[in-house]
Design a protein around this motif. Sequence first.
Motif, PDB file in Angstrom:
ATOM      1  N   LEU A 184      58.161  29.392  86.311  1.00 17.67           N
ATOM      2  CA  LEU A 184      58.655  28.820  85.060  1.00 17.67           C
ATOM      3  C   LEU A 184      57.505  28.236  84.248  1.00 17.67           C
ATOM      4  O   LEU A 184      57.492  28.320  83.024  1.00 17.67           O
ATOM      5  N   GLU A 185      56.538  27.660  84.937  1.00 20.87           N
ATOM      6  CA  GLU A 185      55.376  27.106  84.251  1.00 20.87           C
ATOM      7  C   GLU A 185      54.597  28.206  83.518  1.00 20.87           C
ATOM      8  O   GLU A 185      54.179  28.043  82.368  1.00 20.87           O
ATOM      9  N   THR A 186      54.447  29.347  84.161  1.00 19.06           N
ATOM     10  CA  THR A 186      53.708  30.456  83.551  1.00 19.06           C
ATOM     11  C   THR A 186      54.427  30.993  82.318  1.00 19.06           C
ATOM     12  O   THR A 186      53.815  31.220  81.272  1.00 19.06           O
ATOM     13  N   ILE A 187      55.740  31.164  82.420  1.00 17.71           N
ATOM     14  CA  ILE A 187      56.466  31.790  81.311  1.00 17.71           C
ATOM     15  C   ILE A 187      56.696  30.821  80.154  1.00 17.71           C
ATOM     16  O   ILE A 187      57.132  31.233  79.079  1.00 17.71           O
ATOM     17  N   SER A 188      56.359  29.529  80.369  1.00 21.13           N
ATOM     18  CA  SER A 188      56.465  28.582  79.254  1.00 21.13           C
ATOM     19  C   SER A 188      55.380  28.822  78.208  1.00 21.13           C
ATOM     20  O   SER A 188      55.405  28.225  77.126  1.00 21.13           O
ATOM     21  N   ASP A 189      54.424  29.698  78.496  1.00 26.17           N
ATOM     22  CA  ASP A 189      53.391  30.054  77.517  1.00 26.17           C
ATOM     23  C   ASP A 189      53.929  30.995  76.444  1.00 26.17           C
ATOM     24  O   ASP A 189      53.232  31.250  75.451  1.00 26.17           O
ATOM     25  N   PHE A 190      55.128  31.512  76.626  1.00 28.79           N
ATOM     26  CA  PHE A 190      55.628  32.560  75.746  1.00 28.79           C
ATOM     27  C   PHE A 190      56.955  32.148  75.112  1.00 28.79           C
ATOM     28  O   PHE A 190      57.706  31.335  75.661  1.00 28.79           O
ATOM     29  N   ASP A 204      71.361  25.800  78.539  1.00 26.09           N
ATOM     30  CA  ASP A 204      70.166  25.225  79.156  1.00 26.09           C
ATOM     31  C   ASP A 204      70.123  25.499  80.657  1.00 26.09           C
ATOM     32  O   ASP A 204      69.037  25.594  81.242  1.00 26.09           O
ATOM     33  N   ALA A 205      71.287  25.620  81.290  1.00 27.41           N
ATOM     34  CA  ALA A 205      71.316  25.953  82.713  1.00 27.41           C
ATOM     35  C   ALA A 205      70.854  27.387  82.938  1.00 27.41           C
ATOM     36  O   ALA A 205      70.275  27.711  83.983  1.00 27.41           O
ATOM     37  N   TYR A 206      71.120  28.241  81.970  1.00 26.86           N
ATOM     38  CA  TYR A 206      70.714  29.653  82.065  1.00 26.86           C
ATOM     39  C   TYR A 206      69.229  29.813  81.733  1.00 26.86           C
ATOM     40  O   TYR A 206      68.496  30.515  82.436  1.00 26.86           O
ATOM     41  N   ALA A 207      68.805  29.185  80.646  1.00 24.61           N
ATOM     42  CA  ALA A 207      67.417  29.287  80.177  1.00 24.61           C
ATOM     43  C   ALA A 207      66.893  27.877  79.944  1.00 24.61           C
ATOM     44  O   ALA A 207      67.127  27.294  78.876  1.00 24.61           O
ATOM     45  N   PRO A 208      66.200  27.278  80.924  1.00 26.02           N
ATOM     46  CA  PRO A 208      65.765  25.877  80.806  1.00 26.02           C
ATOM     47  C   PRO A 208      64.888  25.632  79.580  1.00 26.02           C
ATOM     48  O   PRO A 208      64.132  26.509  79.152  1.00 26.02           O
ATOM     49  N   ARG A 209      65.013  24.432  79.038  1.00 26.32           N
ATOM     50  CA  ARG A 209      64.197  24.039  77.894  1.00 26.32           C
ATOM     51  C   ARG A 209      62.827  23.524  78.314  1.00 26.32           C
ATOM     52  O   ARG A 209      61.891  23.521  77.511  1.00 26.32           O
ATOM     53  N   LEU A 210      62.723  23.069  79.562  1.00 28.52           N
ATOM     54  CA  LEU A 210      61.488  22.451  80.029  1.00 28.52           C
ATOM     55  C   LEU A 210      60.987  23.141  81.286  1.00 28.52           C
ATOM     56  O   LEU A 210      61.781  23.542  82.157  1.00 28.52           O
ATOM     57  N   ALA A 211      59.661  23.275  81.396  1.00 29.33           N
ATOM     58  CA  ALA A 211      59.050  23.744  82.628  1.00 29.33           C
ATOM     59  C   ALA A 211      58.995  22.595  83.633  1.00 29.33           C
ATOM     60  O   ALA A 211      59.380  21.454  83.336  1.00 29.33           O
ATOM     61  N   ARG A 212      58.514  22.882  84.830  1.00 31.47           N
ATOM     62  CA  ARG A 212      58.545  21.879  85.907  1.00 31.47           C
ATOM     63  C   ARG A 212      57.759  20.618  85.571  1.00 31.47           C
ATOM     64  O   ARG A 212      58.131  19.521  85.955  1.00 31.47           O
ATOM     65  N   ARG A 213      56.684  20.742  84.835  1.00 34.33           N
ATOM     66  CA  ARG A 213      55.847  19.594  84.498  1.00 34.33           C
ATOM     67  C   ARG A 213      56.250  18.958  83.176  1.00 34.33           C
ATOM     68  O   ARG A 213      55.518  18.141  82.621  1.00 34.33           O
ATOM     69  N   GLY A 214      57.397  19.361  82.651  1.00 30.65           N
ATOM     70  CA  GLY A 214      57.893  18.757  81.428  1.00 30.65           C
ATOM     71  C   GLY A 214      57.471  19.439  80.155  1.00 30.65           C
ATOM     72  O   GLY A 214      57.778  18.958  79.057  1.00 30.65           O
ATOM     73  N   ARG A 215      56.794  20.551  80.262  1.00 35.56           N
ATOM     74  CA  ARG A 215      56.325  21.268  79.077  1.00 35.56           C
ATOM     75  C   ARG A 215      57.509  21.945  78.388  1.00 35.56           C
ATOM     76  O   ARG A 215      58.349  22.561  79.024  1.00 35.56           O
ATOM     77  N   GLN A 216      57.572  21.817  77.067  1.00 34.48           N
ATOM     78  CA  GLN A 216      58.641  22.428  76.283  1.00 34.48           C
ATOM     79  C   GLN A 216      58.493  23.946  76.283  1.00 34.48           C
ATOM     80  O   GLN A 216      57.401  24.477  76.087  1.00 34.48           O
ATOM     81  N   ILE A 217      59.604  24.631  76.533  1.00 38.35           N
ATOM     82  CA  ILE A 217      59.621  26.092  76.459  1.00 38.35           C
ATOM     83  C   ILE A 217      60.119  26.481  75.076  1.00 38.35           C
ATOM     84  O   ILE A 217      61.240  26.153  74.694  1.00 38.35           O
TER      85      ILE A 217
END
Length: 297
Positions: A184-190, A204-217
């Motif tokens: 999830l962290e990797t795909i938050s770049d896109f 949001d349960a299907y497609a999270p808004r945040l990565a594990r470290r809190g980064r906005q997707i």
Amino acid sequence: MELRDIEIFLALAEELHFGRTAARLCLSPARVTQAIQKQERQVGAALFERNNRTVRLTQVGPSAPGRPASAVCGAEGRVWNAPSSPVRASPARCAYGMLPLNAYDLRPYWDVFRLRHPRWKLRIHKAQLGEAFPALRRGDIDVLVSWLPVDEPDLTVGPVVFAEQRVLAVAADHQLVGRASVSLETISDFQHPHADTGPGYWYDAYAPRLARRGRQIERGPVVRDAEEAMTLAGMDGLVGLFPAHVARYWARPDIAYLPVTDLEPLPYALVWRSEAESEPIRALAGIIHDLGPLPSA
């Protein structure tokens, strides 16, 4: 008139036997008798002629103004059809909406339902992403296979049908292609597509808004359905999360699928409108409960 009493009337009109009707509806024979007597008092005439050996509908049963069957047409007409003759009720129809694409995987449930209840007609429909809950509330469909959680006061969540890991759909020439998996962290770049589906918590349960470290997707264009999301992934460089069965059902030359390693399996369950619960819905939920969820792929 209570919908349960209407169901009792229709079941007795079909079975023409108080004991079989009670067993079919998981009620006591006394409860069946009480419901019919209550309806006869409301109509002001006998609906059934019965003795120690036979039960049959009177002429009042199918034809009297204000009969129980007519109430079904107004209150539950999309699931039940009122009796068209004084002998037997018409088959019930249950419209089953699918958000996932794996209707074939769920065929064991359909087959058992049709084997156990040949008098009922089960129809499978593709549910549109943004219209799934509205269609359920309008009565266009009677039950829905939806991912969880579903926390709506007017909806009942039934048994879990299956749970799957997620995959990431990317263009066949995307820079992530070649990796065995992604996080999830990797795909938050896109950028990801967005769906205006209604309850925010649900998408949001299907497609999270945040990565594990809190980064906005980042979410980009609004899509109406999975096909549109897939087109954007193939043509415009977006990436999209999907349940894993999509990789089997939607093999495309322009799309690659990468397993996502750090998301919990997404459960899908049976959902229906609480006030429209009916015997066919309970029967379908019971079959899914008896057979259990599909094994994980």
